[in-house]
Structures are given as structure tokens and as C-alpha cells.
Design a protein around this motif. Structure first.
Motif, short mmCIF file in Angstrom:
data_model
loop_
_atom_site.label_atom_id
_atom_site.label_comp_id
_atom_site.label_asym_id
_atom_site.label_seq_id
_atom_site.Cartn_x
_atom_site.Cartn_y
_atom_site.Cartn_z
N LEU A 87 -9.73 -16.72 5.48
CA LEU A 87 -10.27 -15.62 6.28
C LEU A 87 -9.41 -15.41 7.53
N GLY A 88 -8.28 -14.76 7.35
CA GLY A 88 -7.47 -14.38 8.49
C GLY A 88 -8.06 -13.14 9.13
N TYR A 89 -7.50 -12.74 10.25
CA TYR A 89 -8.08 -11.61 10.97
C TYR A 89 -7.05 -10.50 11.16
N ASP A 90 -6.15 -10.36 10.21
CA ASP A 90 -5.13 -9.33 10.30
C ASP A 90 -4.96 -8.70 8.93
N GLY A 91 -5.07 -7.38 8.85
CA GLY A 91 -4.86 -6.69 7.59
C GLY A 91 -6.15 -6.39 6.85
N LEU A 92 -5.98 -5.92 5.61
CA LEU A 92 -7.10 -5.56 4.74
C LEU A 92 -7.32 -6.65 3.70
N PHE A 93 -8.58 -6.85 3.35
CA PHE A 93 -8.93 -7.86 2.36
C PHE A 93 -9.89 -7.27 1.34
N VAL B 88 -19.45 -14.73 1.74
CA VAL B 88 -18.32 -13.89 1.36
C VAL B 88 -17.27 -14.72 0.63
N VAL B 89 -16.77 -14.17 -0.46
CA VAL B 89 -15.64 -14.77 -1.18
C VAL B 89 -14.45 -13.84 -1.02
N VAL B 90 -13.35 -14.35 -0.48
CA VAL B 90 -12.14 -13.56 -0.33
C VAL B 90 -11.39 -13.54 -1.66
N VAL B 91 -11.25 -12.36 -2.25
CA VAL B 91 -10.52 -12.22 -3.51
C VAL B 91 -9.02 -12.23 -3.26
N GLY B 92 -8.59 -11.59 -2.18
CA GLY B 92 -7.17 -11.56 -1.85
C GLY B 92 -6.90 -10.58 -0.73
N LYS B 93 -5.67 -10.61 -0.25
CA LYS B 93 -5.25 -9.72 0.83
C LYS B 93 -4.49 -8.53 0.25
#
Length: 224
Positions: free
Chosen positions: A163-169, A211-216
Motif C-alpha cells: 500500500l504505497g501512496y503514490d499513483g493509481l492502484f 482491502v486487497v491490492v491487486v496491483g499498481k
């Protein structure tokens, strides 16, 4: 007479690169009439061959496969692996799912329906990920306008799941796929889910465990 798909692809490239047809032809090492003649007269669109489209793709990094209907040419009828071997491209899986730029799209299954070809070396300029870690999916809804619009496509790097805080996910929340921005929440374990269209979609706060991050998102393909 409707604009043939070859012409639509070339016009898309001209729009994305701000080049004239003659300038694009020069960069792709084509004669100027190779593009200007069919663009000015759709009846000659068949003169834009697959090899010509491949040269434009190799020069600009903009793939032509999304514009071509299945069965349109012998080259595109070949298995993707053969196209990749012959034209030296990297192939990225395209899935039959969309990430919602809105309330969320329920994911019942994920199936590879196609492969998108990128000139060899293009992907390495935008990511260190292997092609196997990349995926192309659609975008539905208007919550991320003007960054993303309905029916755009995005490429996601599935190796980037922190979970970074830059860009779209692309996120999976309650089995619904969303494409959003992320920022820190109001307390420990909280994150803000942010839409670019903030007038219609105000930010919401979720617990990180939900929340599950699928990718950036690392690449966007705009609807023609």
C-alpha cells in the motif's frame, strides 16, 4: 463509409504523438504516401499492411492489436506466441474483467481472453516487472475522470501490492474491483480511497485489512 480500423489506429497514433502523417511516416521509415493516401481516401485503407502497422508500433510503442477485429488478417490470426517470435514483442495477458471507476464491479471469474503485443524493450522502460506479472484490464465508470474514462484500459503490475501512496492502484474490496488513488487515513490501519472526480465521488475511508491490492497501474490505453 466508416473509417477502417487501420485508419483509426493511425489517427490514434497521430493524436497521441502530435505528429503529422508525413512526420510519422518519416520516423517509421515509410514513404509519406503510405499513410497520407489511405488516410485521405478510406477506399485505400487496405494498403496499410500489417508490416506497416508493425513499424508504426515499433516506432511509437503504441500497439495496434486493440484496434483490429479478430480474423481481419492472417498475421493476427496466428497464435500470439508466433507473432511475438516473428516481430520480437513482449506479450501481456488481457483479462475479461474491468476495474470500476465507480462503485465497484463484482468479479466472478478472471479469464485470459487475448494478449496485447508491445515492442520488445518498451515494457522495460516503464517497469522492471516481468511480462508474466503484468495484466491488462478494462475501466468502467467515470469516478476517475479525467485521468481515466469509461472503456479505457490499464496495465497493472501485480508484483506491486504494497500500500504505497503514490499513483493509481487496482483494489479488490468485498470481491469488487476498483481503480483508485490511496492516501493515509485518519488513524492507524486506516486508508483513504480517492477518486479524481471528487465532485461526484468524495473520498472514503476503509480499514487496510478490508482491502486487497491487486496491483499498481503503470500504463493507460485511451479509448480511440
Amino acid at each position: 463509409m466508416s473509417d477502417p480500423w487501420q485508419n483509426r489506429y493511425v489517427r490514434h497514433v497521430l493524436s497521441e504523438t502530435s505528429l503529422s502523417a508525413s512526420a510519422l511516416a518519416l520516423r517509421a521509415k515509410l514513404s509519406s504516401t503510405t499513410l497520407t493516401r489511405p488516410l485521405n481516401n478510406p477506399e485505400h485503407s487496405s494498403e496499410i499492411s500489417i508490416s506497416t502497422l508493425q513499424k508504426i508500433q515499433d516506432t511509437t510503442g503504441i500497439p495496434f492489436a486493440p484496434f483490429a477485429p479478430r480474423g481481419e488478417s492472417n498475421d493476427l490470426d496466428q497464435p500470439s506466441q508466433e507473432i511475438g517470435a516473428r516481430h520480437r514483442v513482449d506479450l501481456v495477458n488481457v483479462y475479461n474483467v474491468s476495474a470500476s471507476a465507480g462503485p465497484g464491479i463484482i468479479v466472478d471469474e478472471e479469464t485470459v481472453v487475448d494478449r496485447l503485443a508491445f515492442p520488445q524493450g518498451y515494457l522495460s522502460r516503464i517497469t522492471k516487472a516481468r511480462p508474466a506479472d503484468l495484466a491488462v484490464i478494462g475501466v468502467k465508470g467515470n469516478s476517475m475522470e479525467p485521468t481515466l474514462r469509461d472503456d479505457d484500459v490499464v496495465m497493472i503490475d501485480t508484483s506491486k501490492r504494497s500500500l504505497g501512496y503514490d499513483g493509481l492502484f487496482v483494489l479488490n474490496f468485498d470481491n469488487a474491483l476498483l481503480v483508485k488513488r490511496i492516501s493515509r487515513g485518519t488513524g492507524p490501519g486506516k486508508i483513504m480511497i480517492i477518486s479524481d472526480n471528487r465532485e461526484e465521488y468524495p473520498a472514503v475511508e476503509w480499514h487496510v485489512s478490508d482491502v486487497v491490492v491487486v496491483g499498481k497501474v503503470i500504463w493507460v490505453g485511451k479509448k480511440a
